[in-house]
Design a protein around this motif. Sequence first.
Motif, short mmCIF file in Angstrom:
data_model
loop_
_atom_site.label_atom_id
_atom_site.label_comp_id
_atom_site.label_asym_id
_atom_site.label_seq_id
_atom_site.Cartn_x
_atom_site.Cartn_y
_atom_site.Cartn_z
N GLY A 110 43.11 21.14 8.08
CA GLY A 110 43.93 22.06 8.97
C GLY A 110 45.38 21.41 9.42
N ARG A 111 45.73 20.36 8.81
CA ARG A 111 46.77 19.61 9.20
C ARG A 111 47.47 19.24 7.99
NH1 ARG A 111 47.22 14.63 13.61
NH2 ARG A 111 49.32 14.30 13.80
N LEU A 112 48.87 19.47 7.88
CA LEU A 112 49.61 19.30 6.69
C LEU A 112 49.86 17.62 6.71
CD1 LEU A 112 52.51 21.46 6.38
CD2 LEU A 112 50.35 21.58 5.15
N ALA A 113 49.65 17.01 5.50
CA ALA A 113 49.69 15.56 5.43
C ALA A 113 50.32 15.42 3.97
CB ALA A 113 48.50 14.97 5.31
N MET A 114 51.31 14.25 4.01
CA MET A 114 51.58 13.82 2.70
C MET A 114 50.64 12.97 2.14
SD MET A 114 53.98 13.23 0.55
CE MET A 114 55.39 14.16 1.23
N ILE A 115 50.46 13.20 0.82
CA ILE A 115 49.54 12.51 0.01
C ILE A 115 50.08 11.65 -1.15
CG2 ILE A 115 47.11 12.82 -1.43
CD1 ILE A 115 46.78 15.43 0.22
N MET A 116 49.82 10.55 -1.15
CA MET A 116 50.04 9.39 -2.28
C MET A 116 48.98 8.91 -3.09
SD MET A 116 53.14 7.91 -0.06
CE MET A 116 52.41 8.56 1.68
N ALA A 117 48.79 9.33 -4.35
CA ALA A 117 47.58 8.90 -4.90
C ALA A 117 48.05 8.34 -6.39
CB ALA A 117 46.80 9.80 -5.47
N ASN A 118 47.64 6.81 -6.38
CA ASN A 118 48.35 5.99 -7.52
C ASN A 118 47.26 6.58 -8.58
OD1 ASN A 118 48.11 3.68 -5.24
ND2 ASN A 118 49.89 3.75 -6.41
N GLY A 146 57.49 14.67 10.38
CA GLY A 146 56.35 14.39 11.25
C GLY A 146 54.91 14.57 10.60
N LEU A 147 54.65 14.26 9.33
CA LEU A 147 53.47 14.25 8.66
C LEU A 147 52.64 12.95 8.88
CD1 LEU A 147 54.49 16.27 5.56
CD2 LEU A 147 53.76 17.13 7.82
N PRO A 148 51.35 12.97 8.92
CA PRO A 148 50.68 11.77 8.68
C PRO A 148 50.50 11.40 7.33
CG PRO A 148 49.09 13.65 9.14
CD PRO A 148 50.34 14.14 9.24
N SER A 149 50.21 10.32 6.85
CA SER A 149 50.44 9.72 5.28
C SER A 149 49.25 9.26 4.87
CB SER A 149 51.48 8.68 4.90
OG SER A 149 52.78 9.26 5.54
N ILE A 150 48.60 9.71 3.81
CA ILE A 150 47.40 9.29 3.08
C ILE A 150 47.76 8.62 1.82
CG2 ILE A 150 45.03 10.19 2.34
CD1 ILE A 150 45.44 12.71 4.31
N TYR A 151 47.08 7.48 1.70
CA TYR A 151 47.40 6.56 0.51
C TYR A 151 46.02 6.44 -0.28
CZ TYR A 151 51.48 5.21 3.31
OH TYR A 151 52.70 5.18 4.27
N LEU A 152 45.91 7.21 -1.28
CA LEU A 152 44.65 7.01 -2.22
C LEU A 152 45.04 5.82 -3.11
CD1 LEU A 152 43.84 10.78 -2.61
CD2 LEU A 152 43.06 9.18 -0.92
N VAL A 153 44.61 4.47 -2.87
CA VAL A 153 45.15 3.44 -3.65
C VAL A 153 44.25 2.97 -4.76
CG1 VAL A 153 45.99 0.86 -3.45
CG2 VAL A 153 45.85 2.74 -1.13
N ASP A 154 44.81 3.04 -6.10
CA ASP A 154 44.42 2.48 -7.20
C ASP A 154 45.25 1.81 -8.02
OD1 ASP A 154 42.76 2.05 -9.41
OD2 ASP A 154 41.77 3.87 -9.36
N SER A 155 45.68 0.68 -7.85
CA SER A 155 47.03 0.03 -8.52
C SER A 155 46.97 -1.38 -8.74
CB SER A 155 48.23 0.32 -7.44
OG SER A 155 49.41 -0.43 -7.90
N GLY A 156 47.30 -1.79 -9.99
CA GLY A 156 47.59 -3.39 -10.21
C GLY A 156 48.74 -3.95 -9.70
N GLY A 157 49.40 -3.29 -8.80
CA GLY A 157 50.77 -4.00 -8.14
C GLY A 157 51.85 -3.62 -9.05
N ALA A 158 52.88 -4.59 -8.93
CA ALA A 158 54.17 -4.42 -9.69
C ALA A 158 53.95 -4.38 -11.23
CB ALA A 158 54.94 -5.49 -8.96
N PHE A 159 55.15 -3.89 -11.88
CA PHE A 159 54.95 -4.08 -13.17
C PHE A 159 55.89 -5.00 -13.53
CE2 PHE A 159 56.94 -2.77 -17.25
CZ PHE A 159 55.81 -2.66 -18.19
N LEU A 160 55.16 -6.27 -13.83
CA LEU A 160 55.87 -7.78 -13.66
C LEU A 160 57.25 -7.53 -14.70
CD1 LEU A 160 52.91 -10.11 -13.33
CD2 LEU A 160 54.53 -9.20 -11.54
N PRO A 161 57.27 -6.92 -15.77
CA PRO A 161 58.38 -7.21 -16.78
C PRO A 161 59.59 -6.70 -16.12
CG PRO A 161 56.69 -6.45 -17.97
CD PRO A 161 56.04 -6.32 -16.64
#
Length: 544
Positions: A110-118, A146-161
């Motif tokens: 019931g609350r708007l949120a920003m979702i960021m999913a790798n 004024g939104l909460p943030s939800i991070y669904l994390v599944d990442s190998g980090g920076a693309f080194l090249p």
Amino acid sequence: MTAPPDGPAPEAEPEPRPEAAREPAADNAEAFRRQCAAVEAARCLAAAGGPAEAVARHQARGKLTARRRIALLLDPATPFLEIGALAAHGVYDEPVPAAGIVTGVGSVGGRLAMIMANDATVKGGTYYPLTVKKQVRAQQVARENGLPSIYLVDSGGAFLPLQEEIFPDAHHFGAIFRNMAEMSALGLPQIAAVMGSCTAGGAYIPAMADETVIVRGTGTIFLGGPQLVQAATGVVVDAETLGGADLHTSRSAVADHLADDDIAALATVRAILARAPALPLPGPDLPPEPPLRPASEIADLIPQSPRQRLPAREILARLIDGGRLDEYRARYARTIICGTAAIEGYRVGVLMNDGVLYAESAQKAANFIELCCQRQVPLLFLHNISGFMVGEEYEAGGIARHGAKMVNAVATAAVPKFSLLVGGSYGAGNYAMCGRAFGPRLMAMWPNARTSVMGGEQAATVLGLVREEQLRKAGQSFDADARARFEAPIRATYATSSHPIHAAARLWVDAVIEPEDTRAFLALALAMAKGGPKGETRFGVFRM
């Protein structure tokens, strides 16, 4: 370039504007459908994620895809406003669908949120430069509304090249962590669910979140992965021992909650967010009404040729409630339409181009923006603008000074601003109509819209004239055939670089949307803004 004065004197009757014959509606609609089809094809590629074999490996580990995770997190039967769906399309040497991260606004408990999913099916979820830019943009939208943030994390980090385009600068990877700290300080919840790898700098996302969930068996968090540990210390260690869920929930306290699988993790995220009172979308200011005419008719109105006039008032009749516009200075400076309207009941101040911008147009727009700021009315800019009028008469009349008033007003207006490119958006006209650099809360394009420093035809002509002058000074000729060969690749380049897919791939706009979806897009944007933080406008110096 010269043109007739900008409309009649206020006391005169409006005169019909000359325009070329319009193409048949059926032809317009067919051309528009082809443009929409190209955008939809790009969207489908982005939504598919990584290659089929990568998706299969991902699912074999018991993991849900990024988009499936979002679908299960959202409240049932509620929309998801995706931001940056076409990011990175065609930008890199190899496909990076959606820049490897899915971002958008949806309702959770019931609350708007920003979702960021790798999306770990795309290059292991590693961060390309546009991945960073997209996540930082998503955080900006969350902060402004004024939104909460939800991070669904599944990442190998920076693309080194591409590390030097990711790591050290002000708007690079570090901005993600600074934003998390600042938004937490503002009271905007930061919640992370580690559903796969979380390596190197990316480990600071769960570490800096207010609360973190980790999935047993698939979630790992470490500043240096097993390979780096072996290279640096000679110690051989497996990923689970080094940074698995048991370690981080029982010894390190980097994570707060243990989940047995993705579904359990998403349920925990919903429970965390539910501890705070639900904040449903603020209701509209007025009873919502349909537009005067259906938005499905807009495709018939969009001309195939950019040389044809886009019928501004007919477009508005199909976008705003009841087709009603409380117009400001309706008979003055008619190449810009200004007025107050409603979209699904939410009040908004509308500025829409109906021709080139003159000094009078700029002053009218600046005054209207002042009124909206005084009354706390959000602003919607509908772009179809080739720029400001040029020519000796207009330069002498101070068009740069008058145009600067409008640019100043747009830049400093603290009410929520939204931009929609419905036609062309070129040069300083783009700036005056609240282009990306001027802070629109959300910015989108229709599939027919185009944006660049100037139109391809104008660019080819200007550069052709420059080339002709260079050759003339060198005593060489520049005949019609040579001019055509010189100008053709310029037109082709501008045709590509001004296209909506090109713009969206580089995050110059947040989305490419169809006219029929525009009212829903804007209504959600206006509702978010109504419930978000309020600013106080202080204008700069207007040079009189």
